[in-house]
Design a protein around this motif. Sequence first.
Motif, PDB file in Angstrom:
ATOM      1  N   THR A  17     -50.751 -51.269  82.719  1.00  0.00           N
ATOM      2  CA  THR A  17     -50.689 -52.182  83.856  1.00  0.00           C
ATOM      3  C   THR A  17     -50.959 -51.467  85.163  1.00  0.00           C
ATOM      4  O   THR A  17     -51.617 -51.981  86.055  1.00  0.00           O
ATOM      5  N   SER A  18     -50.429 -50.253  85.291  1.00  0.00           N
ATOM      6  CA  SER A  18     -50.609 -49.504  86.536  1.00  0.00           C
ATOM      7  C   SER A  18     -52.049 -49.070  86.742  1.00  0.00           C
ATOM      8  O   SER A  18     -52.449 -48.743  87.858  1.00  0.00           O
ATOM      9  N   CYS A  19     -52.845 -49.048  85.677  1.00  0.00           N
ATOM     10  CA  CYS A  19     -54.231 -48.611  85.793  1.00  0.00           C
ATOM     11  C   CYS A  19     -55.175 -49.759  86.120  1.00  0.00           C
ATOM     12  O   CYS A  19     -56.380 -49.551  86.248  1.00  0.00           O
ATOM     13  N   VAL A  20     -54.648 -50.975  86.246  1.00  0.00           N
ATOM     14  CA  VAL A  20     -55.507 -52.113  86.542  1.00  0.00           C
ATOM     15  C   VAL A  20     -55.921 -52.072  88.012  1.00  0.00           C
ATOM     16  O   VAL A  20     -55.078 -51.992  88.898  1.00  0.00           O
ATOM     17  N   ASP A  21     -57.198 -52.100  88.270  1.00  0.00           N
ATOM     18  CA  ASP A  21     -57.699 -52.113  89.642  1.00  0.00           C
ATOM     19  C   ASP A  21     -57.713 -53.535  90.164  1.00  0.00           C
ATOM     20  O   ASP A  21     -58.166 -54.471  89.485  1.00  0.00           O
ATOM     21  N   ASP A  22     -57.213 -53.707  91.380  1.00  0.00           N
ATOM     22  CA  ASP A  22     -57.215 -55.012  92.010  1.00  0.00           C
ATOM     23  C   ASP A  22     -58.563 -55.222  92.680  1.00  0.00           C
ATOM     24  O   ASP A  22     -58.869 -54.551  93.675  1.00  0.00           O
ATOM     25  N   PRO A  23     -59.428 -56.090  92.156  1.00  0.00           N
ATOM     26  CA  PRO A  23     -60.756 -56.261  92.747  1.00  0.00           C
ATOM     27  C   PRO A  23     -60.669 -56.840  94.151  1.00  0.00           C
ATOM     28  O   PRO A  23     -59.730 -57.556  94.498  1.00  0.00           O
ATOM     29  N   VAL A  24     -61.677 -56.528  94.942  1.00  0.00           N
ATOM     30  CA  VAL A  24     -61.718 -57.024  96.316  1.00  0.00           C
ATOM     31  C   VAL A  24     -62.023 -58.517  96.303  1.00  0.00           C
ATOM     32  O   VAL A  24     -62.946 -58.977  95.613  1.00  0.00           O
ATOM     33  N   ASN A  25     -61.237 -59.260  97.050  1.00  0.00           N
ATOM     34  CA  ASN A  25     -61.419 -60.708  97.155  1.00  0.00           C
ATOM     35  C   ASN A  25     -62.301 -60.997  98.370  1.00  0.00           C
ATOM     36  O   ASN A  25     -61.872 -60.854  99.515  1.00  0.00           O
ATOM     37  N   LEU A 254     -43.903 -66.643  94.235  1.00  0.00           N
ATOM     38  CA  LEU A 254     -44.667 -66.603  92.987  1.00  0.00           C
ATOM     39  C   LEU A 254     -46.158 -66.746  93.251  1.00  0.00           C
ATOM     40  O   LEU A 254     -46.982 -66.091  92.602  1.00  0.00           O
ATOM     41  N   SER A 255     -46.527 -67.591  94.207  1.00  0.00           N
ATOM     42  CA  SER A 255     -47.942 -67.746  94.536  1.00  0.00           C
ATOM     43  C   SER A 255     -48.512 -66.461  95.106  1.00  0.00           C
ATOM     44  O   SER A 255     -49.670 -66.114  94.852  1.00  0.00           O
ATOM     45  N   PHE A 256     -47.689 -65.721  95.867  1.00  0.00           N
ATOM     46  CA  PHE A 256     -48.147 -64.437  96.393  1.00  0.00           C
ATOM     47  C   PHE A 256     -48.377 -63.439  95.258  1.00  0.00           C
ATOM     48  O   PHE A 256     -49.348 -62.681  95.272  1.00  0.00           O
ATOM     49  N   ILE A 257     -47.501 -63.442  94.259  1.00  0.00           N
ATOM     50  CA  ILE A 257     -47.660 -62.545  93.111  1.00  0.00           C
ATOM     51  C   ILE A 257     -48.921 -62.891  92.327  1.00  0.00           C
ATOM     52  O   ILE A 257     -49.669 -62.009  91.903  1.00  0.00           O
ATOM     53  N   MET A 258     -49.181 -64.170  92.149  1.00  0.00           N
ATOM     54  CA  MET A 258     -50.335 -64.583  91.355  1.00  0.00           C
ATOM     55  C   MET A 258     -51.667 -64.279  92.037  1.00  0.00           C
ATOM     56  O   MET A 258     -52.710 -64.215  91.381  1.00  0.00           O
ATOM     57  N   LYS A 259     -51.639 -64.066  93.344  1.00  0.00           N
ATOM     58  CA  LYS A 259     -52.888 -63.767  94.046  1.00  0.00           C
ATOM     59  C   LYS A 259     -53.366 -62.346  93.783  1.00  0.00           C
ATOM     60  O   LYS A 259     -54.548 -62.057  93.952  1.00  0.00           O
TER      61      LYS A 259
END
Length: 406
Positions: A17-25, A254-259
């Motif tokens: 999980t820690s290795c997942v990159d958060d793509p640019v929105n 929760l909506s903030f987490i899902m973003k």
Amino acid sequence: MRNWFYYIGILISLLSTSCVDDPVNWTPTYDSTHTIPYGTEVLRKELPKIFPDSKIQNIGVNTHEFFDETDAYYSYAHYMYINEIDIHTISTWSLISNFVYEGGSAFIAIGQGNTVLLNDLGISIDSFTKVKDEQAISLSLQAGTTEKSFVAEKVFNTEYISNYNPETTDILGYLTYNGQKEPNLVKVYHGNGYFLISTTPSLFTNYHVLRKNHNQYVLNTFSFLEDADIYWDNHRMNQRRAGEKNDGGFFNGLSFIMKHESLRWAFFLLLLLGILYLAFNSKRRQRAVPIILPYSNYTLEFAKTLSELYRGNPDHTAMVRYKINYFLEQIRQKYHITSKDTEKDYAELLSLKSGVDIYTCQIIVTTIELFKAKSYLDREDFVRIQSLIQLFNQKSQAYARSNTRS
């Protein structure tokens, strides 16, 4: 061994999980609460520095409601709206137009499709045909009698002002795209106020404000505005449009987490671990078997207590009476006879049931009666009654053993 597999599985899940990159929105939201490239949080935070003498107010309600219920018409202020898409109704734009007509001003950075600007100001907005999405555009701003040029990248707005009223409009900037130069920034006078209209709203987002060669364009654009209070209309715009209110509750968090993808996967992993914990611990556990200890024999402790009691304070009278009562109680429990019920035949009955000779029984019974009648007993009396009781017990035990052998 089973616990080791359990913990190793948790560790692997956390590492993956820690290795997942958060793509640019890259979604163009233009919201001042968004830190994504096409949000406007940076510009909103820099406004107090750009306009140090101005009071800046976020419009936190529906824009129509704000202009309809406040005293905005009686204040000299700037209304700022930056968005690629026009989300206001015609009636809302009419209120904004009246606000400007009464002496206010409005900075509008918007794309195509605004009918109010066309009808009230005579402004028409058209768009160049895109050749390449990544193609840079050239911008210029009027600085006195000269023009100051800029080159901007990743600007997806190619709109320009195709029609305007020259009598009420000043051209302040141009956009050059694919060899064609058209105005993209104009100042339109309306009643006692004016509109400052730009057709490139993406230039005011986080990505461009943070770029050194782009933010200068933004600063020069705002230099056409006088110092005045500002009504900022890009604060939580999506929530206001959807009729939502951020009350800081569970579902807003929760909506903030899902973003965010990393937070979303961490939340799902936590939820999965909770379900696994409940599943493994829902099995019936064996209850502990209670340990029932046998009843303790306190005879020895009782004897020790009595010995300690009378060793320091030898009261022979009490000891003799206690010895007699204890002996009679044993006779009653063992042979079921009492001296009260059979006083005359007590010695004979005792001899008969215990097997002790009649002579010994008569001596012990007589001695007991004698000691009961005396008010004071000494050590010799205690020794005598103790010897008789021991003699009786020895003979009765001997009689019981002989009966057993026969």
